[in-house]
Design an enzyme around this catalytic site. Structure first.
Site, PDB file in Angstrom:
ATOM      1  N   GLN A 277       0.850  -1.198   0.000  1.00 40.49           N
ATOM      2  CA  GLN A 277       0.000   0.000   0.000  1.00 40.49           C
ATOM      3  C   GLN A 277       0.880   1.240   0.000  1.00 40.49           C
ATOM      4  OE1 GLN A 277      -3.313  -0.623   3.177  1.00 40.49           O
ATOM      5  NE2 GLN A 277      -1.715  -2.081   3.643  1.00 40.49           N
TER       6      GLN A 277
ATOM      7  N   HIS B 250      -1.551   1.488  -4.204  1.00 37.65           N
ATOM      8  CA  HIS B 250      -1.933   2.892  -4.008  1.00 37.65           C
ATOM      9  C   HIS B 250      -1.086   3.853  -4.835  1.00 37.65           C
ATOM     10  CE1 HIS B 250      -3.945   1.899   0.160  1.00 37.65           C
ATOM     11  NE2 HIS B 250      -4.619   1.440  -0.873  1.00 37.65           N
TER      12      HIS B 250
ATOM     13  N   CYS C  99      -2.056  14.037 -14.759  1.00 34.29           N
ATOM     14  CA  CYS C  99      -2.868  15.235 -14.943  1.00 34.29           C
ATOM     15  C   CYS C  99      -4.175  15.070 -14.165  1.00 34.29           C
ATOM     16  CB  CYS C  99      -3.136  15.444 -16.429  1.00 34.29           C
ATOM     17  SG  CYS C  99      -4.260  16.809 -16.722  1.00 34.29           S
TER      18      CYS C  99
ATOM     19  N   CYS D 295      -2.611  19.726 -21.599  1.00 32.58           N
ATOM     20  CA  CYS D 295      -3.896  20.444 -21.545  1.00 32.58           C
ATOM     21  C   CYS D 295      -3.879  21.665 -20.631  1.00 32.58           C
ATOM     22  CB  CYS D 295      -5.004  19.489 -21.102  1.00 32.58           C
ATOM     23  SG  CYS D 295      -4.977  19.149 -19.332  1.00 32.58           S
TER      24      CYS D 295
ATOM     25  N   PRO E  32       3.999  -4.241  15.727  1.00 31.72           N
ATOM     26  CA  PRO E  32       4.208  -4.039  17.175  1.00 31.72           C
ATOM     27  C   PRO E  32       2.897  -3.841  17.932  1.00 31.72           C
ATOM     28  CG  PRO E  32       5.334  -2.336  15.864  1.00 31.72           C
ATOM     29  CD  PRO E  32       4.510  -3.137  14.923  1.00 31.72           C
ATOM     30  N   GLU E  33       1.822  -3.530  17.176  1.00 29.74           N
ATOM     31  CA  GLU E  33       0.511  -3.295  17.809  1.00 29.74           C
ATOM     32  C   GLU E  33      -0.508  -4.271  17.246  1.00 29.74           C
ATOM     33  OE1 GLU E  33       0.356  -0.902  20.010  1.00 29.74           O
ATOM     34  OE2 GLU E  33       2.267   0.076  19.510  1.00 29.74           O
TER      35      GLU E  33
HETATM   36  P1  OAD Z   1      -1.027   3.065   9.033  1.00 37.34           P
HETATM   37  O1  OAD Z   1      -0.319   4.323   9.393  1.00 37.34           O
HETATM   38  O2  OAD Z   1      -2.499   3.038   9.131  1.00 37.34           O
HETATM   39  O3  OAD Z   1      -0.513   1.873   9.942  1.00 37.34           O
HETATM   40  C1  OAD Z   1       0.838   1.620  10.141  1.00 37.34           C
HETATM   41  C2  OAD Z   1       0.947   0.323  10.920  1.00 37.34           C
HETATM   42  O4  OAD Z   1       2.326   0.007  11.044  1.00 37.34           O
HETATM   43  C3  OAD Z   1       0.382   0.395  12.348  1.00 37.34           C
HETATM   44  O5  OAD Z   1      -0.441  -0.735  12.579  1.00 37.34           O
HETATM   45  C4  OAD Z   1       1.636   0.337  13.225  1.00 37.34           C
HETATM   46  O6  OAD Z   1       1.409  -0.338  14.455  1.00 37.34           O
HETATM   47  C5  OAD Z   1       2.576  -0.465  12.353  1.00 37.34           C
HETATM   48  N1  OAD Z   1       4.005  -0.254  12.603  1.00 37.34           N
HETATM   49  C6  OAD Z   1       4.636   0.829  13.097  1.00 37.34           C
HETATM   50  N2  OAD Z   1       5.953   0.632  13.148  1.00 37.34           N
HETATM   51  C7  OAD Z   1       6.185  -0.624  12.679  1.00 37.34           C
HETATM   52  C8  OAD Z   1       7.352  -1.416  12.483  1.00 37.34           C
HETATM   53  N3  OAD Z   1       8.559  -0.967  12.769  1.00 37.34           N
HETATM   54  N4  OAD Z   1       7.178  -2.668  11.969  1.00 37.34           N
HETATM   55  C9  OAD Z   1       5.956  -3.145  11.650  1.00 37.34           C
HETATM   56  N5  OAD Z   1       4.828  -2.433  11.816  1.00 37.34           N
HETATM   57  C10 OAD Z   1       4.937  -1.191  12.322  1.00 37.34           C
HETATM   58  O7  OAD Z   1      -0.528   2.694   7.567  1.00 37.34           O
HETATM   59  P2  OAD Z   1      -1.194   1.716   6.505  1.00 37.34           P
HETATM   60  O8  OAD Z   1      -1.802   0.526   7.152  1.00 37.34           O
HETATM   61  O9  OAD Z   1      -0.189   1.496   5.453  1.00 37.34           O
HETATM   62  O10 OAD Z   1      -3.774   5.113   1.887  1.00 37.34           O
HETATM   63  O11 OAD Z   1      -2.330   2.626   5.933  1.00 37.34           O
HETATM   64  C11 OAD Z   1      -3.081   2.147   4.861  1.00 37.34           C
HETATM   65  C12 OAD Z   1      -3.439   3.249   3.932  1.00 37.34           C
HETATM   66  O12 OAD Z   1      -4.097   4.302   4.641  1.00 37.34           O
HETATM   67  C13 OAD Z   1      -2.258   3.954   3.289  1.00 37.34           C
HETATM   68  O13 OAD Z   1      -1.780   3.309   2.148  1.00 37.34           O
HETATM   69  C14 OAD Z   1      -2.832   5.281   2.951  1.00 37.34           C
HETATM   70  C15 OAD Z   1      -3.463   5.538   4.284  1.00 37.34           C
HETATM   71  O14 OAD Z   1      -4.228   6.593   4.503  1.00 37.34           O
HETATM   72  C16 OAD Z   1      -3.977   6.070   0.988  1.00 37.34           C
HETATM   73  O15 OAD Z   1      -3.360   7.114   1.003  1.00 37.34           O
HETATM   74  C17 OAD Z   1      -5.028   5.720   0.000  1.00 37.34           C
END
Ligand code: OAD
Length: 243
Positions: A102, A120, A128, A151, A215-216
């Site tokens: 993602q 993503h 554009c 454009c 970690p969570e």
């Molecule tokens: P999030 O910011 O929602 O979540 C990050 C996750 O990584 C959390 O569950 C943390 O606990 C975990 N985390 C933090 N440090 C870590 C580490 N060292 N090792 C492993 N895990 C760790 O990010 P995403 O799940 O990627 O979409 O968010 C999904 C989508 O929401 C993104 O692609 C973006 C966002 O808004 C768009 O922009 C469409």
């Protein structure tokens, strides 16, 4: 040292079809802030979910463009970490390996992963806003965001915003991989944003073992076959080292 259950090591050793889904957490140890962590400095007071929409861009294109420019600059100055490198190594170990991300930071490719499904989009590309077509290059001028050379419309980052469709080919390939996975790893994602969040559940329904590394706890944790609690940069190298 993080203990990896022997049952998981054995399952991985015998697996042929392995799928990994990553989120912002995999890049956290490189110094890229996750979405749901606080932003730093200039952007501390902005909620990413309020910047990553068409409406935000229509209202204030300059602010949205500059937020992405800030993130693009940040990424230029960071390096892939041990977690990214371990996944690149995993790709070489399995006959059928699919990496779905993602993230828009391009760090998996920089770590050596060759085949990456970017659900993503990618920060390094622009398109554009009016035509929704890629714009590989343009003449820099005083205007922010820059203008489309075809454009005259505004340029925007080639990433998926909230409320937008995911790229069809990428989503289909990700679904197909999830359906056929024997082992599915969900790494560093809060498992909240659809449709990516449904991929591990698709794999589970088809009988795959689902491994979560975070970690969570997340909404996926109670359903995962294995929950490895901790940072990806520590756990993934141990997992790959055990193969
Ligand atoms: P999030 O910011 O929602 O979540 C990050 C996750 O990584 C959390 O569950 C943390 O606990 C975990 N985390 C933090 N440090 C870590 C580490 N060292 N090792 C492993 N895990 C760790 O990010 P995403 O799940 O990627 O979409 O968010 C999904 C989508 O929401 C993104 O692609 C973006 C966002 O808004 C768009 O922009 C469409």
């Amino acid at each position: 040292m993080i203990p990896i259950p022997e049952k998981l090591v054995q399952a991985l050793k015998h697996a042929e079809r392995v799928v990994v889904l990553t989120g912002a957490g995999i890049s956290a140890e490189s110094g890229v802030p996750t979405f749901r962590d606080a932003q730093t400095g200039l952007w501390a007071s902005f909620n990413p979910e309020e910047l990553a929409t068409r409406e935000a861009f229509e209202k204030n294109p300059r602010r949205v463009w500059e937020w992405y420019a800030y993130r693009r600059d940040l990424i230029k100055n960071v390096k892939p970490n041990a977690g990214h490198l371990a996944l690149a190594e995993m790709e070489r170990r399995f006959p059928r390996f699919t990496l779905i991300t993602q993230n828009v930071d391009g760090l998996h490719r920089r770590a050596g992963s060759r085949s990456v499904i970017e659900l993503h989009g990618n920060l390094a590309r622009s398109k554009c806003f009016e035509e929704d077509l890629p714009v590989p290059s343009w003449e820099e001028g005083p205007e922010i965001p820059p203008r489309c050379p075809r454009c005259g419309g505004s340029l925007r980052p080639d990433v998926v915003w909230f409320g937008e469709m995911l790229p069809v080919r990428e989503l289909e390939a990700a679904m197909e991989a999830a359906k056929n996975a024997q082992i599915f790893l969900s790494v560093g994602t809060s498992a909240l944003v659809q449709p990516a969040a449904s991929l591990p559940f698709v794999a589970l329904e088809r009988g795959a073992s689902v491994v979560e590394i975070n970690p969570e706890e997340t909404p996926l944790s109670p359903h995962a076959s294995f929950f490895l609690k901790g940072p990806a940069g520590l756990i993934l190298p141990v997992l790959v080292g055990g193969l």
